[in-house]
Design a protein around this motif. Structure first.
Motif, short mmCIF file in Angstrom:
data_model
loop_
_atom_site.label_atom_id
_atom_site.label_comp_id
_atom_site.label_asym_id
_atom_site.label_seq_id
_atom_site.Cartn_x
_atom_site.Cartn_y
_atom_site.Cartn_z
N LYS A 93 0.83 -1.22 0.00
CA LYS A 93 0.00 0.00 0.00
C LYS A 93 0.86 1.27 0.00
CE LYS A 93 -3.91 -1.93 2.54
NZ LYS A 93 -4.64 -1.85 3.79
N GLN A 94 2.06 1.15 -0.54
CA GLN A 94 2.98 2.30 -0.52
C GLN A 94 2.76 3.22 -1.72
OE1 GLN A 94 5.06 2.78 2.15
NE2 GLN A 94 3.93 0.99 2.91
N VAL A 95 2.88 4.52 -1.47
CA VAL A 95 2.81 5.51 -2.56
C VAL A 95 4.11 6.32 -2.52
CG1 VAL A 95 1.62 7.57 -3.43
CG2 VAL A 95 0.29 5.71 -2.44
N ARG A 96 4.80 6.40 -3.66
CA ARG A 96 6.06 7.15 -3.76
C ARG A 96 5.96 8.17 -4.88
NH1 ARG A 96 8.54 2.51 -4.36
NH2 ARG A 96 9.24 2.99 -6.48
N ILE A 97 6.34 9.41 -4.56
CA ILE A 97 6.28 10.44 -5.60
C ILE A 97 7.70 10.95 -5.87
CG2 ILE A 97 5.38 12.73 -6.23
CD1 ILE A 97 2.95 12.18 -4.51
N GLY A 99 9.18 13.67 -8.58
CA GLY A 99 8.92 14.58 -9.70
C GLY A 99 7.51 14.35 -10.24
N ARG A 100 7.43 14.08 -11.54
CA ARG A 100 6.11 13.88 -12.16
C ARG A 100 5.65 12.42 -12.12
NH1 ARG A 100 5.27 14.49 -17.19
NH2 ARG A 100 7.38 14.41 -18.00
N LYS A 101 6.47 11.58 -11.46
CA LYS A 101 6.11 10.15 -11.41
C LYS A 101 5.60 9.74 -10.04
CE LYS A 101 8.81 8.50 -15.18
NZ LYS A 101 10.07 7.99 -15.66
N LEU A 102 4.56 8.95 -10.05
CA LEU A 102 4.02 8.42 -8.79
C LEU A 102 3.95 6.90 -8.93
CD1 LEU A 102 0.99 9.66 -6.75
CD2 LEU A 102 1.13 7.27 -7.45
N THR A 103 4.50 6.19 -7.94
CA THR A 103 4.41 4.73 -7.96
C THR A 103 3.53 4.30 -6.80
OG1 THR A 103 6.64 4.64 -8.86
CG2 THR A 103 5.74 2.58 -7.98
N ALA A 104 2.52 3.47 -7.12
CA ALA A 104 1.58 3.01 -6.09
C ALA A 104 1.55 1.50 -6.05
CB ALA A 104 0.19 3.56 -6.39
N GLY A 105 1.49 0.96 -4.85
CA GLY A 105 1.36 -0.49 -4.68
C GLY A 105 -0.05 -0.94 -5.09
N PRO A 106 -0.22 -2.25 -5.35
CA PRO A 106 -1.51 -2.75 -5.83
C PRO A 106 -2.64 -2.60 -4.83
CG PRO A 106 -0.03 -4.57 -5.25
CD PRO A 106 0.79 -3.32 -5.20
N GLY A 107 -2.30 -2.53 -3.53
CA GLY A 107 -3.34 -2.47 -2.51
C GLY A 107 -3.76 -1.05 -2.15
N VAL A 108 -3.17 -0.05 -2.81
CA VAL A 108 -3.53 1.35 -2.50
C VAL A 108 -4.97 1.60 -2.93
CG1 VAL A 108 -3.07 3.77 -3.09
CG2 VAL A 108 -1.16 2.17 -2.76
N ASP A 109 -5.78 2.19 -2.06
CA ASP A 109 -7.16 2.43 -2.50
C ASP A 109 -7.23 3.70 -3.36
OD1 ASP A 109 -7.45 3.81 0.42
OD2 ASP A 109 -8.86 4.66 -1.01
N LEU A 110 -8.18 3.67 -4.30
CA LEU A 110 -8.21 4.72 -5.33
C LEU A 110 -8.47 6.09 -4.74
CD1 LEU A 110 -10.12 2.93 -8.24
CD2 LEU A 110 -7.66 3.09 -7.87
N PHE A 111 -9.24 6.12 -3.66
CA PHE A 111 -9.54 7.42 -3.04
C PHE A 111 -8.24 8.07 -2.56
CE2 PHE A 111 -10.54 10.03 0.68
CZ PHE A 111 -11.39 10.96 0.08
N SER A 112 -7.39 7.28 -1.85
CA SER A 112 -6.11 7.84 -1.36
C SER A 112 -5.22 8.21 -2.53
CB SER A 112 -5.32 6.85 -0.51
OG SER A 112 -6.11 6.02 0.19
#
Ligand SMILES: Cc1cc2nc3c(=O)[nH]c(=O)nc-3n(C[C@H](O)[C@H](O)[C@H](O)COP(=O)(O)OP(=O)(O)OC[C@H]3O[C@@H](n4cnc5c(N)ncnc54)[C@H](O)[C@@H]3O)c2cc1C
Length: 305
Positions: A93-97, A99-112
């Motif tokens: 559930k990790q989100v990494r930003i 610059g213009r790139k954001l990497t999200a894990g598969p379990g991240v909910d769309l609202f977050s």
């Protein structure tokens, strides 16, 4: 072996140190809140554990499924004889930003996810505001709507094969069409999105507008899995909701499932509804639309098994 309704060996994953729930109710974890259980629900805590589970199931010929937020899923009342995996550990559930790139894990909910992009002033995902689910499920379904879909912003995906091997695919190898993608790997892991920088206030304003548009046109408070059917290609017929409405099917019910009065492509469930009620109603709706308009609607909701 104990007498159970499932054939899956309850000791299948015993030596893998993965948290497992036997005979786990999963229907109640979907947005429909109906349907049966899984012979086994596995919660791997990292990619290595997931790989071990997938490899074991592959070796033993046990079907393996992955459940995201359950927002596009209907589980049959008799349940699923196999291993259902949920990528709900914080590691997924990790989100990494950067610059213009954001990497999200598969379990991240769309609202977050959408909220995080708006806060960071990154434009590319605001159009999916209000769609429930997780990153993995949304990429699998190429979730979207009137304003665009999630695939538009995907630049790279990390995947896992049915043999448990991790690999990547870049934008050039990926295609996203209406509610489908060419990703065949059973597991979508980290997803990289590439976006444009813009004013966070402007993005927040758009997020709210899109969210309210959805809330005003769809029965978001009812139990459903979103649109039941895919829209036929525009040159073939009108959108599925219009066809169902024109066929006079709004309000039609089977058991505790009924066609929504707000949006005819939503089949909504009241307490006490069974998966069978929903499946039977979907069939009857598709039959009637075909009878009246000669168009066979294709289901959008994923039904297990
Ligand atoms: C009220 C409501 C409104 C909705 N509105 C919309 C809408 O406007 N537009 C739209 O497109 N959809 C809509 N949906 C449907 C749903 O929100 C999307 O399809 C969403 O992307 C599903 O994500 P999920 O994580 O819940 O997937 P799930 O429902 O859990 O799974 C869906 C499919 O994705 C697969 N999957 C899940 N995670 C992974 C993974 N990590 N790797 C590989 N496969 C995976 C599952 O195996 C299954 O085949 C709506 C649903 C509801 C309940």
């Amino acid at each position: 072996m104990p007498d159970t309704k499932f054939q899956t060996d309850p000791g299948l994953l015993d030596d893998l140190s993965v948290r497992v729930e036997p005979d786990a109710p999963i229907g109640s974890k979907t947005w429909y809140r109906c349907g049966g259980s899984a012979a086994m629900l596995a919660h791997p805590s990292n990619t290595a554990q997931l790989s071990a589970v997938v490899e074991r199931c592959n070796d033993k010929g046990v079907p393996v499924y992955v459940m995201g937020g359950g927002a596009n899923l209907l589980v049959a009342d008799e349940g699923v004889d196999g291993v259902v995996v949920r990528l709900d550990d914080d590691n997924f559930k990790q989100v990494r930003i950067e610059g213009r790139k954001l990497t999200a894990g598969p379990g991240v909910d769309l609202f977050s996810l959408v909220t995080a992009t708006c806060k960071a002033g990154l434009d590319g995902l605001v159009h999916i505001a209000g769609i429930p689910g997780t990153v993995g499920g949304a990429v699998r379904m190429n979730a979207g709507g009137a304003f665009g879909d999630i695939g538009e912003a995907v630049s790279r995906v990390q995947l896992m094969s049915a043999e448990g091997q991790v690999y990547y695919r870049d934008r050039d190898d990926l295609s996203f069409e209406y509610r489908k993608t060419n990703i065949v790997a059973p597991f979508i892991l980290d997803v990289e999105f590439e976006m444009d920088e813009t004013d966070p206030d402007e993005l927040n304003k758009r997020m709210k507008e899109i969210f309210f548009f959805k809330k005003n046109t769809q029965p978001m408070g009812d139990k459903s899995a979103g649109c039941s059917f895919k829209n036929p290609p525009p040159d073939v017929a009108e959108p599925a909701g219009k066809l169902i409405d024109k066929a006079g099917l709004k309000g039609k019910a089977v058991g505790k499932a009924s066609v929504s009065d707000v949006h005819a492509n939503f089949i909504v469930a009241e307490p006490g509804c069974t998966a069978n009620d929903v499946i039977t109603l979907m069939q009857e709706v598709a039959d009637e639309v075909e009878h009246q308009f000669g168009v066979r609607l294709e289901r959008e909701v994923v039904v297990w098994p």
